[in-house]
Design a protein around this motif. Structure first.
Motif, mmCIF file in Angstrom:
data_model
loop_
_atom_site.group_PDB
_atom_site.id
_atom_site.type_symbol
_atom_site.label_atom_id
_atom_site.label_comp_id
_atom_site.label_asym_id
_atom_site.label_seq_id
_atom_site.Cartn_x
_atom_site.Cartn_y
_atom_site.Cartn_z
ATOM 1 N N LEU A 127 46.886 35.016 44.422
ATOM 2 C CA LEU A 127 47.247 35.330 45.804
ATOM 3 C C LEU A 127 46.043 35.174 46.722
ATOM 4 O O LEU A 127 44.896 35.377 46.309
ATOM 5 C CB LEU A 127 47.757 36.774 45.905
ATOM 6 C CG LEU A 127 48.944 37.163 45.028
ATOM 7 C CD1 LEU A 127 49.202 38.660 45.134
ATOM 8 C CD2 LEU A 127 50.184 36.382 45.425
ATOM 9 N N THR A 161 53.718 41.408 45.162
ATOM 10 C CA THR A 161 53.699 40.026 45.635
ATOM 11 C C THR A 161 53.301 39.132 44.477
ATOM 12 O O THR A 161 52.261 39.338 43.849
ATOM 13 C CB THR A 161 52.693 39.851 46.795
ATOM 14 O OG1 THR A 161 53.043 40.739 47.854
ATOM 15 C CG2 THR A 161 52.720 38.422 47.323
ATOM 16 N N GLU A 217 50.408 34.918 50.030
ATOM 17 C CA GLU A 217 49.174 35.572 50.447
ATOM 18 C C GLU A 217 49.454 36.903 51.143
ATOM 19 O O GLU A 217 50.590 37.204 51.537
ATOM 20 C CB GLU A 217 48.389 34.663 51.391
ATOM 21 C CG GLU A 217 49.081 34.410 52.716
ATOM 22 C CD GLU A 217 48.230 33.548 53.641
ATOM 23 O OE1 GLU A 217 47.198 33.025 53.198
ATOM 24 O OE2 GLU A 217 48.622 33.405 54.809
#
Length: 304
Positions: free
Chosen positions: A179, A212, A216
């Motif tokens: 990420l 996530t 990002e």
């Protein structure tokens, strides 16, 4: 009207004026004494002055009893806080070494040539010990905050330094998951406690990383007249609308996310930290697209 009638009327009028004057004087005396009682109660010098059968004497006695009971209650509360403080300190001190040893021995076992199944057991031991370490640390911080043992000291400061600190702290964790973790804007000042605001923002960023899997996480700052808003935006799995009101509860986990690491206290702690600084948190989210956690911090001491 006869002279007698005029005289009677004048006497009645004078009598009424005298009665009203006496009652007004008594009322003023009582009000003045009440004002003195409140002032002396505030600075701890209250003493009874009237010892008779008057209403004022009875009022003084009842007020003295109230203050005495309040002082006793305040003393008990302080004693209880001290006991809680000692208990929290004992928990923190007594659990630190055993948990550190568990983590150390698990790390040492990882370096040994173990059967595949044993390696899995060791990894689970390490993960659970690490989770226990985080849980106790978070609960100790929260208990100290809620019981007034820790007092937040807000002052005018630059948010950029704190946000960059949080980014550096969680950058490697985000990178491990593939990420991005970037700062869009951080050039703003607000009134906050640097240490505890970093703690709260770190919890929000850590939560974003947990949920996530691709994309990002962005940290951006928007200054307003009374507040400064810090947005932590992710491209994660999102939160169902009916769950948003519950995610800041202690130990609450959204259904279907049990496989994710965490104990469900980070968001609660973050909310308490911002609330103790005169701020708050808002959340907007779309399932499958991501969430935005917006932390609002007072722009100055006069903002709240």
């Amino acid at each position: 009207m006869s002279d007698a009638g005029w005289i009677f009327g004048v006497v009645c009028l004078v009598t009424a004026v005298i009665v009203i004057g006496i009652n007004y004087w008594k009322t003023c005396k009582i009000m003045n004494r009440l004002d003195e009682m409140i002032e002396s109660a505030m600075d701890g010098t209250f003493r009874e002055k009237d010892f008779n059968e008057s209403m004022l004497s009875a009022l003084e006695t009842r007020f003295a009893h109230f203050l005495s009971a309040s002082n006793i209650s305040a003393t008990h509360i302080m004693q209880e806080k001290n006991r809680i403080k000692e208990l929290i300190g004992d928990i923190s001190h007594q659990t630190k070494t055993p948990i550190a040893n568990l983590l150390l021995y698990a790390e040492l076992l990882k370096e040994e040539n173990l059967p595949v199944q044993a390696e899995e057991y060791v990894a689970n031991i390490y993960n659970q010990a690490d989770k226990l370490h985080f849980l106790i640390d978070a609960l100790v911080k929260l208990s100290r905050l809620e019981n007034g043992i820790i007092v937040l000291h807000s002052k005018k400061d630059n948010l950029g330094v704190v946000i960059q600190q949080v980014q550096q702290q969680y950058l490697s964790k985000a990178t491990e998951k593939g990420l991005g973790l970037k700062i869009v804007s951080s050039d703003a000042e607000a009134c906050f406690d640097r240490k505890w605001t970093a703690e709260a923002l770190g919890n929000l960023v850590d939560n974003a990383i947990k949920y996530t899997n691709k994309g990002e996480i962005k940290i951006s700052v928007t200054p307003y007249e009374m507040y400064v808003r810090i947005d932590i935006e992710d491209t994660g799995i999102g939160i169902p609308e009916e769950e948003i009101a519950k995610i800041f509860l202690r130990f609450y986990r959204v259904d279907g996310k049990e496989q994710q690491e965490g104990v469900g206290i980070g968001l609660y702690l973050a909310r308490e930290i911002f609330k103790n600084q005169g701020g708050y948190i808002k959340v907007s989210s779309t399932v499958g697209k991501g969430s935005v956690f917006s932390a609002f911090i007072p722009a100055s001491n006069n903002s709240f």
